[in-house]
Enzyme design. Structure first.
Site, PDB file in Angstrom:
ATOM      1  CE1 TYR A 144      -4.064   2.679   0.846  1.00 44.85           C
ATOM      2  CE2 TYR A 144      -1.902   3.389   2.769  1.00 44.85           C
ATOM      3  CZ  TYR A 144      -3.594   2.943   1.968  1.00 44.85           C
ATOM      4  OH  TYR A 144      -4.115   4.541   1.973  1.00 44.85           O
ATOM      5  CG  ASP A 239       6.207   4.071   0.492  1.00 45.05           C
ATOM      6  OD1 ASP A 239       6.353   4.734   1.481  1.00 45.05           O
ATOM      7  OD2 ASP A 239       4.819   3.447  -0.245  1.00 45.05           O
ATOM      8  CE  LYS A 267       1.906   4.916   8.356  1.00 43.69           C
ATOM      9  NZ  LYS A 267       0.693   4.900   8.511  1.00 43.69           N
TER      10      LYS A 267
HETATM   11  N1  HOZ Z   1      -3.342   4.188   6.398  1.00 46.11           N
HETATM   12  C1  HOZ Z   1      -3.260   3.434   7.555  1.00 46.11           C
HETATM   13  C2  HOZ Z   1      -3.008   1.776   7.999  1.00 46.11           C
HETATM   14  N2  HOZ Z   1      -1.607   1.624   7.539  1.00 46.11           N
HETATM   15  C3  HOZ Z   1      -4.703   3.996   7.965  1.00 46.11           C
HETATM   16  C4  HOZ Z   1      -4.378   4.759   8.889  1.00 46.11           C
HETATM   17  C5  HOZ Z   1      -6.057   5.998   9.490  1.00 46.11           C
HETATM   18  O1  HOZ Z   1      -7.168   4.947   9.455  1.00 46.11           O
HETATM   19  O2  HOZ Z   1      -5.665   6.039  10.112  1.00 46.11           O
END
Ligand code: HOZ
Length: 429
Positions: A144, A239, A267
Site C-alpha cells: 500500500y 516507500d 508518519k
Molecule cells: N493507512 C493506515 C493503515 N496502514 C490507516 C490510517 C488510519 O486509518 O488512520
C-alpha cells in the site's frame, strides 16, 4: 465494558461521514465491532469516550514511536503555535528538518516536504516518470502506497480490509502503466522488465511490507531490486512511510544497506502531525519545480507547527539512537517470543524491531499468497478478545502492531497474560 458514548458518537458520525470515519480501517468493520472514540492518550495508553483504558499497539498507525503526548514533542509544538500557525513562506524549521532527514537518510540528498505519506509517494512517482521519461511503474500486490489513483491497484491496508484492493473510481487509463509483481518473488519482477523493456520508470516497494500484515524481505530481495533497476535504467523507490525512523534511524536504507534513488517518508517524520517527505539523488530532485519541470506544491507543506513536532521527535531519536532501537527491539522480541510460546504452531509471527504481526495461519508467511490464507474469522475473535481485555490492536489482519518506547514491561507482561487467556479459550492444542 461500557461503550454507550462511543456508540452514540459513532451513530451520529455515520449520518455525516461515510462509515462514520475519516479513514476506512478505523471503522473496525472486518472485526465486527464499532469504533471506540478516543479522547486522550498518554505514554502507551489511550482512553476512550466511555473512560475505558487501553494499552495502545496502534500508535496512530506508526507516528507515535515515543508514545502519546511525549513531553518534548508537546513542548516543541506548544512553542511553535505561539509564533503563528502557517505562513506559506519558507521558515527555518523546514531547513532544520531537511538537514535532520538528510543526516539520518543520506540517500535523501535533497528533500521536499509535503503533508502526508500519500502525497510524498504520489509526487515521487510523478518525479520518477518526469526524470526517466518513461511511463510504467512496478508495484507489488498487497503493498500500500497511499491512495493516489495509479497506486490504488492490487493494493494493501484498508483496501484489502474493505475488499476493494483495486478501487472503484480509478480508471483503466490511470492504472494502465501500473504493473503488478509479487513481493519476495524476483521472477515476477524479471518477467515484467523483459516484457516492458526500456519502459519502466521505477519500481516502488515497501522495503518491509507492512500493509498486508507484516512481511519481511527474504533472500536479498531488496538487493535484487536495486540491481535490476540499476541494470535497466529505472529508479528504485523505497516507500519508508512506515519503516522510516522505525526499524533504524535511517530506516530500511540503513537496516538493509541499500541506497535507493528516491525515498518517501510519512508518519514518524511528523511526530504525530501531518508531514510527509520525499527525497533522493540531487540530479533527480533537481527536476522538481521550481528547479525543474516536474510540478508539485502545497500550501501547508513545511508547516511550522508540524515540522516542530517532527524535529523534536527526530532529535530525540538521534540523541538516544543506541538505546532507542535496542529498547524497541527488546520489547518486540518479548512479544514475539510470547506469541510463539503461547500460540505455538497455530500461528505465524513476523517481526522486525518494533513492528510485529501474528497471522492465524500455520507454516510461515513470506508473500501475499500466504497472507491470503490467514484465518480472518479467528483474527476477528482475537481482536475482540484483546479489546475486551484492554488491548488496542489494529482492527485488521492486514495491518501491523506498533510498539513504542513508552510501552512498559508491565504493559508487555499484561499483554502476554491476555494472550495466554485467549489461547486457553480459543486455540485448542
Ligand atoms: N493507512 C493506515 C493503515 N496502514 C490507516 C490510517 C488510519 O486509518 O488512520
Amino acid at each position: 465494558m461500557q461503550t454507550i458514548k462511543s456508540e452514540s458518537l459513532y451513530n451520529r458520525s455515520c449520518a455525516l461521514m461515510p462509515g462514520g470515519v475519516n479513514s476506512p480501517v478505523r471503522a473496525c468493520m472486518s472485526v465486527g465491532v464499532t469504533p471506540k472514540f478516543i479522547e486522550k492518550g498518554s505514554g502507551s495508553h489511550i482512553y476512550d469516550a466511555d473512560g475505558n483504558e487501553y494499552i495502545d499497539y496502534v500508535c496512530s498507525w506508526g507516528p507515535n514511536i515515543l508514545g502519546h503526548a511525549h513531553p518534548q514533542v508537546i513542548e516543541a509544538v506548544s512553542n511553535a503555535i505561539g509564533y503563528g500557525l502557517t505562513f506559506g513562506a519558507p521558515s527555518e524549521k523546514e531547513l532544520t528538518i531537511a538537514e535532520l532527514i538528510n543526516k539520518c537518510v543520506p540517500a535523501m540528498e535533497m528533500v521536499r516536504l509535503v503533508s502526508s505519506g500519500t502525497e510524498a509517494v504520489m509526487s515521487a512517482i510523478r518525479l520518477a516518470r518526469g526524470f526517466t521519461g518513461r511511463d510504467k511503474i512496478i508495484k507489488f500486490q498487497g503493498c500500500y502506497h497511499g491512495h493516489s489513483d495509479c497506486l490504488l491497484y492490487k493494493s494493501g491496508s484498508g483496501t484489502l480490509t474493505t475488499g476493494c484492493p483495486s478501487s472503484a473510481g480509478v480508471t483503466m487509463g490511470q492504472i494502465q502503466d501500473t504493473l503488478i509483481a509479487e513481493y519476495n518473488d524476483p521472477q515476477s519482477v524479471e518477467d515484467l522488465f523483459i516484457k516492458n523493456k526500456d519502459q519502466i520508470a521505477a519500481v516502488i516497494v515497501e522495503p518491509v511490507a507492512a500493509n498486508m500484515g507484516l512481511v519481511l524481505p527474504q533472500n536479498n530481495f531488496l538487493h535484487f531490486l536495486r540491481e535490476i533497476t540499476e541494470n535497466n535504467g529505472s529508479l528504485l523507490i523505497f516507500d519508508e512511510v512506515i519503516t522510516g525512523f522505525r526499524i533504524a534511524l535511517g530506516g530500511a536504507c540503513e537496516y538493509y544497506g541499500i541506497r535507493p534513488d528516491l525515498v518517501t517518508l510519512g508518519k514518524i517524520v511528523g511526530g504525530g502531525m501531518p508531514v510527509g517527505a520525499y527525497g533522493g539523488r540531487n540530479e533527480i530532485m533537481q527536476k522538481v519545480s521550481p528547479s525543474g519541470n516536474v510540478y508539485q506544491a502545497g500550501t501547508l507543506s513545511g508547516n511550522p507547527v508540524s515540522t516542530a513536532a517532527g524535529i523534536a521527535t527526530i532529535k530525540y531519536l538521534i540523541d538516544n539512537e543506541t538505546d532507542v532501537y535496542a529498547e524497541l527491539d527488546r520489547k518486540g522480541d518479548f512479544l514475539e517470543k510470547s506469541l510463539l510460546e503461547i500460540f505455538g504452531s497455530a500461528v505465524s509471527v513476523n517481526r522486525i524491531g518494533s513492528l510485529l504481526c501474528v497471522f492465524f495461519k500455520q507454516g510461515g508467511v513470506s508473500g501475499f499468497s500466504d497472507v491470503e490464507k490467514s484465518d480472518l474469522d479467528l483474527f476477528a475473535v482475537y481482536y475482540r478478545f484483546m479489546l475486551e481485555h484492554g488491548i488496542y490492536l489494529a482492527p485488521s489482519q492486514y495491518e501491523t502492531m506498533f510498539i513504542s518506547l513508552a510501552h512498559t514491561d508491565e504493559d508487555l507482561e499484561y499483554t502476554r497474560g491476555v494472550m495466554k487467556k485467549f489461547a486457553q479459550q480459543y486455540l485448542k492444542k
